[in-house]
Design a protein around this motif. Structure first.
Motif: not given
Ligand code: C5P
Length: 234
Positions: A144-169
């Motif tokens: 909340n103080n605009n300070l870097l808190k943690s680095n995330l492993n870029r290899k395991l990051l994904r940018r979410c797009q659509t469609p997002q797809c599901f069984k209706l239920e």
């Protein structure tokens, strides 16, 4: 099994700084919404399309439907105040409980046939599927103080797009649990399935072209992508 596309077009487009919502901005003589509907209407595995529209623009959407004579559009419904609400409105309109739903942002007109096919295929093994791409940027979390808190492993990051797809239920249950918990602001559907641990969510590879048109610069990029794809297809 039927595959229904829900196209979310109830946004107001404030961030694009346009006078009209961005789904009505024009690329090559057609609104972004028309480009998006066309992709699903022409796909041979899609059975029906539901459009969730900004309530102030329902007549404009109806005019678009009359002009284009799409084969698969079943309904146009007034959307909600948040994306989550709009999504639930679309989901609730499908009565065929044994169906698949593909929930797509209207402002991603460069979704392609292959991604749609891969999503539908993945739904034969999984109850939830997300389209995503690798992240070229390093992403970190701040406090909340605009300070870097943690680095995330870029290899395991994904940018979410659509469609997002599901069984209706599955997606229906996720939304109903969220409503019960008074949650309304979720910006995507998979995160609800994740929150309530309702299914494994399989990742289908997206595309760098499948951009979400959000800011004015995105419209310029969208025109370039359109021209490039046109050249490649001739
Ligand atoms: O605002 P955001 O970038 O998350 O919008 C993604 C998609 O969700 C857009 O296509 C937008 O029209 C749609 N949306 C909606 N109802 C809302 C807000 C956004 O259908 N209330």
């Amino acid at each position: 099994m039927n595959n229904y596309a829900i196209i979310l077009a109830s946004g107001s487009g404030e961030r694009a700084g346009l006078k009209i919502p961005k789904q009505f901005a024009i690329i090559a003589g057609k609104t972004i919404l028309e480009h998006t509907i066309e992709k699903f209407d022409k796909h041979n595995l899609i059975s029906g399309i539901i459009i969730v529209s900004n309530p102030l623009y329902i007549d404009k959407v109806k005019d678009i439907l009359i002009k284009n004579n799409y084969e698969k559009v079943l309904k146009v419904l007034p959307g909600g105040k948040t994306r989550q609400q709009s999504s639930y409105i679309g989901i609730s309109a499908i009565k065929d409980i044994n169906s698949n739903v593909l929930i797509h942002d209207a402002v991603r007109p460069f979704i392609d046939d292959e991604i749609i096919s891969n999503c539908i295929e993945a739904l034969s093994n999984y109850n939830a599927v997300n389209v995503a791409i690798e992240s070229s940027d390093t992403i970190f979390e701040i406090d909340n103080n605009n300070l870097l808190k943690s680095n995330l492993n870029r290899k395991l990051l994904r940018r979410c797009q659509t469609p997002q797809c599901f069984k209706l239920e599955t997606i229906k249950k996720a939304h109903e649990l969220a409503i019960y918990d008074n949650l309304t602001e979720n910006t995507d559907d998979c995160s609800l399935v994740l929150k309530y641990n309702l299914a494994d969510i399989y990742i289908v590879n997206g595309s760098v072209n499948n951009i979400k048109i959000t800011y004015p610069i995105d419209l310029e990029i969208a025109n370039l992508i359109y021209e490039k794809q046109k050249k490649e297809n001739t």
